[in-house]
Scaffold this motif. Sequence first.
Motif, PDB file in Angstrom:
ATOM      1  N   UNK A   1       2.689   2.048   4.016  1.00 20.18           N
ATOM      2  CA  UNK A   1       2.454   2.929   5.129  1.00 20.18           C
ATOM      3  C   UNK A   1       3.744   3.818   5.602  1.00 20.18           C
ATOM      4  N   UNK A   2       4.803   3.851   4.625  1.00 24.19           N
ATOM      5  CA  UNK A   2       5.991   4.613   4.605  1.00 24.19           C
ATOM      6  C   UNK A   2       6.614   4.569   6.061  1.00 24.19           C
ATOM      7  N   UNK A   3       6.729   3.310   6.730  1.00 25.27           N
ATOM      8  CA  UNK A   3       7.315   3.293   7.883  1.00 25.27           C
ATOM      9  C   UNK A   3       8.951   3.166   7.770  1.00 25.27           C
ATOM     10  N   UNK A   4       9.791   4.177   8.220  1.00 23.46           N
ATOM     11  CA  UNK A   4      10.877   4.096   8.329  1.00 23.46           C
ATOM     12  C   UNK A   4      11.840   2.919   8.540  1.00 23.46           C
ATOM     13  N   UNK A   5      10.989   2.369   9.542  1.00 21.28           N
ATOM     14  CA  UNK A   5      11.771   1.172   9.975  1.00 21.28           C
ATOM     15  C   UNK A   5      11.795  -0.120   8.947  1.00 21.28           C
ATOM     16  N   UNK A   6      10.833   0.090   8.081  1.00 20.10           N
ATOM     17  CA  UNK A   6      10.715  -1.043   7.011  1.00 20.10           C
ATOM     18  C   UNK A   6      11.555  -0.529   5.956  1.00 20.10           C
TER      19      UNK A   6
ATOM     20  N   UNK B   1      14.819  11.847  10.926  1.00 17.64           N
ATOM     21  CA  UNK B   1      14.640  11.263   9.992  1.00 17.64           C
ATOM     22  C   UNK B   1      13.674  12.176   9.224  1.00 17.64           C
ATOM     23  N   UNK B   2      13.939  12.255   7.702  1.00 16.60           N
ATOM     24  CA  UNK B   2      13.132  13.146   6.818  1.00 16.60           C
ATOM     25  C   UNK B   2      12.526  12.538   5.461  1.00 16.60           C
ATOM     26  N   UNK B   3      11.382  12.481   5.262  1.00 18.89           N
ATOM     27  CA  UNK B   3      10.803  11.751   4.069  1.00 18.89           C
ATOM     28  C   UNK B   3      10.855  12.671   2.865  1.00 18.89           C
ATOM     29  N   UNK B   4      11.584  12.262   1.828  1.00 17.50           N
ATOM     30  CA  UNK B   4      11.556  13.223   0.626  1.00 17.50           C
ATOM     31  C   UNK B   4      10.529  12.886  -0.243  1.00 17.50           C
ATOM     32  N   UNK B   5      10.230  11.509  -0.429  1.00 16.21           N
ATOM     33  CA  UNK B   5       9.222  11.118  -1.449  1.00 16.21           C
ATOM     34  C   UNK B   5       8.291  10.003  -0.701  1.00 16.21           C
ATOM     35  N   UNK B   6       7.231   9.988  -1.307  1.00 10.01           N
ATOM     36  CA  UNK B   6       6.347   8.823  -0.634  1.00 10.01           C
ATOM     37  C   UNK B   6       5.394   8.533  -1.836  1.00 10.01           C
ATOM     38  N   UNK B   7       4.746   7.213  -1.805  1.00  9.21           N
ATOM     39  CA  UNK B   7       3.932   6.801  -2.913  1.00  9.21           C
ATOM     40  C   UNK B   7       2.726   7.546  -3.074  1.00  9.21           C
ATOM     41  N   UNK B   8       2.095   7.967  -2.254  1.00 12.83           N
ATOM     42  CA  UNK B   8       0.788   8.906  -2.282  1.00 12.83           C
ATOM     43  C   UNK B   8       1.024  10.180  -2.942  1.00 12.83           C
TER      44      UNK B   8
ATOM     45  N   UNK C   1      -8.815   4.540 -11.773  1.00 12.25           N
ATOM     46  CA  UNK C   1      -8.534   4.066 -10.484  1.00 12.25           C
ATOM     47  C   UNK C   1      -7.264   3.908 -10.141  1.00 12.25           C
ATOM     48  N   UNK C   2      -6.591   4.515  -9.175  1.00 13.01           N
ATOM     49  CA  UNK C   2      -5.058   4.759  -8.972  1.00 13.01           C
ATOM     50  C   UNK C   2      -4.839   3.966  -7.840  1.00 13.01           C
ATOM     51  N   UNK C   3      -3.652   3.443  -7.752  1.00 11.62           N
ATOM     52  CA  UNK C   3      -3.493   2.616  -6.275  1.00 11.62           C
ATOM     53  C   UNK C   3      -1.907   2.419  -6.497  1.00 11.62           C
ATOM     54  N   UNK C   4      -1.445   2.448  -5.495  1.00 13.55           N
ATOM     55  CA  UNK C   4      -0.056   1.937  -5.253  1.00 13.55           C
ATOM     56  C   UNK C   4       0.171   0.795  -3.856  1.00 13.55           C
ATOM     57  N   UNK C   5       1.471   0.606  -3.464  1.00 18.66           N
ATOM     58  CA  UNK C   5       1.564  -0.240  -2.636  1.00 18.66           C
ATOM     59  C   UNK C   5       2.512  -1.279  -3.154  1.00 18.66           C
TER      60      UNK C   5
ATOM     61  N   UNK D   1     -12.200  11.539 -13.665  1.00 18.93           N
ATOM     62  CA  UNK D   1     -12.212  11.546 -12.256  1.00 18.93           C
ATOM     63  C   UNK D   1     -11.248  10.822 -11.700  1.00 18.93           C
ATOM     64  N   UNK D   2     -10.307  11.266 -11.022  1.00 17.24           N
ATOM     65  CA  UNK D   2      -9.458  10.158 -10.380  1.00 17.24           C
ATOM     66  C   UNK D   2      -9.894   9.543  -8.955  1.00 17.24           C
ATOM     67  N   UNK D   3      -9.734   8.505  -8.879  1.00 19.64           N
ATOM     68  CA  UNK D   3     -10.168   7.874  -7.479  1.00 19.64           C
ATOM     69  C   UNK D   3      -9.079   7.102  -6.845  1.00 19.64           C
ATOM     70  N   UNK D   4      -8.588   7.595  -6.070  1.00 17.69           N
ATOM     71  CA  UNK D   4      -7.215   7.227  -5.253  1.00 17.69           C
ATOM     72  C   UNK D   4      -7.628   5.942  -4.349  1.00 17.69           C
ATOM     73  N   UNK D   5      -7.370   4.658  -4.775  1.00 15.20           N
ATOM     74  CA  UNK D   5      -8.006   3.436  -3.875  1.00 15.20           C
ATOM     75  C   UNK D   5      -6.906   3.208  -2.544  1.00 15.20           C
ATOM     76  N   UNK D   6      -5.885   3.816  -2.801  1.00 16.91           N
ATOM     77  CA  UNK D   6      -4.975   3.672  -1.340  1.00 16.91           C
ATOM     78  C   UNK D   6      -3.441   3.631  -2.007  1.00 16.91           C
ATOM     79  N   UNK D   7      -2.327   3.908  -1.160  1.00 16.67           N
ATOM     80  CA  UNK D   7      -0.966   3.537  -1.551  1.00 16.67           C
ATOM     81  C   UNK D   7      -0.498   2.829  -0.873  1.00 16.67           C
TER      82      UNK D   7
END
Length: 422
Positions: free
Chosen positions: A190-195, A250-257, A312-316, A273-279
Motif C-alpha cells: 500500500x506504500x503508506x508513508x505512515x508504515x 513527503x516524496x516517494x522515490x521507489x515503490x514495489x509496483x 505471474x508477478x507479485x509483491x507485498x 505474457x506478464x500478469x501482475x497479481x498485485x504489489x
Amino acid sequence: MTQISDPPAFLRSLFDAALAAADPLQCVPPCLPDRPGRRNVLIGAGKASALMAQAIEKAWPHDLEGLVVTRYGHAVPCEKVEIVEAAHPVPDEAGEKAARRILEIAEGLGEEDLLICAISGGGSALLSLPGDGLTLADKQSVNKALLRSGATIGEMNCVRKHLSAIKGGRLAEAAYPARVHTILISDVPGDDPAVIASGPTVPDGTSLADALEILDRRGIDLPQAVRDRLADPAAETPKPGAPAFKNTETVMAARPLASLEAAAEVARQAGVTPLILGDALEGESREVATVLAGIARSVRQHGLPAKPPVVLLSGGETTVTIKGDGVGGPNAEFALALAVALDGAEGIYGIACDTDGVDGAAELAGGQIGPDTLRRALAQGIMPRASLARNDAHGFFQALGDSIAPGPTLTNVNDFRAVLIL
C-alpha cells in the motif's frame, strides 16, 4: 514466440530488473527539494539509506551535513554525511545510540533550516530509541515476539511507533519548525508513508489502543513497562493536523509496483505474457504459495487467465508463523511451499526473493524452483515437507544449490515473486 531457453536465468533477470528500478542512485535525485535551507541536514534510516545518502550527496549542489543509520554490511562511502551501522531486525545499542543522535540533530534545527530525511524499509528496527519508561531490552523482547508471531508489517509498526521516542511522527515533532523533506523507498503493502520505517516524519493514524489490541490478539507476553507505556495517554503519537507537520513534505522515490512493472517489461520483450497479481499480497507464505500454484496450474492446463508462456508477478510482504527450528524466511518458505504444492508439475518454475537481499534469518534473498526440485531433494535424502514443517527453507535451497544470494542490494521494495509457466 518465446525465447526462454534457460528458465532459472530468465527468472533471475526479472529479479535483477526489479532491483534496477529501485536503485537509489537513479530514483532518489529527482526527489530532492527545490531549494536549500540556511542549514541543510540529512538524516536517514533503513537498509537503503546509505546509498540514498550517497545519491543525495552527488546530486545536491549545496552544503550538506548529517547522519544516517543502516544495517550492518549495508554502508557505502559518503563524504559529508556520517554513516553508522546497527542491527536488523532486532534492534541493538548501536541503533539506539544513532537514533538518539538523530533526534538531537533534529531538535537543534530552526525555522530557516532544512532537514532531508532518507527513509527506507528496515528503519523501524534501526531507529531504536525507546520511549519514556522503556529500555532497549523491552523493545527487543517485543520485537522478537512479533517476528515469531506472524504479525503483518502494519501491525508490527503500529506497536513500534507507540514504544518509540522517534517514530510515529516524533522526528518531525522534534524538528519543528524546520522544513522537513522526506524521501521514501517503500517496502510496505500500500506504500503508506505512515508504515514505512514506522513513519518518523508523518502523522500516525493508529492509537495506543490499537497497539495493545495487536499484542493481545497475537498472544504476546508483555513486560510490565510496555503495558504501562501503552496505558499512558502521554505516550500517544502526533496525529494528522498537528503543528509538527505544517512544514513537512513527503516524496516517494521507489515503490514495489514500479519494480514489478520493470520485470513485466523484460518478460514482454522475451515473448512472455506478464500478469501482475498485485504489489500488496500478504498472508502466510505457504498459503499464498498454494494459491499461486493453483493459478499456475490453471494457466498450464486451461490457458486461464492467460495462455502460456505466462509469468505471474507479485509483491507485498508475506509472513511466517515460526513453529520449527530451521533457518528460513518468508520468500524462501514461499518458494518451498510452491514446489510442494506443484508436486513436480511440468513447465512451471518460480523464484521468490526479498529485494534487500536478506530474507528472514539468513544472509540470502530467497530461492528458486523448477519441475525437478522435489525429485532432486528426495535423491539427496531431503524431505521437502519435513523441511517446510521445520521452517527450514533456506537449509533446503542451500542443499540443492538453488539459493539466491546477491548480498546486500542497498535498496528495499520488499518481496519479489515470479512464477513462470511454459
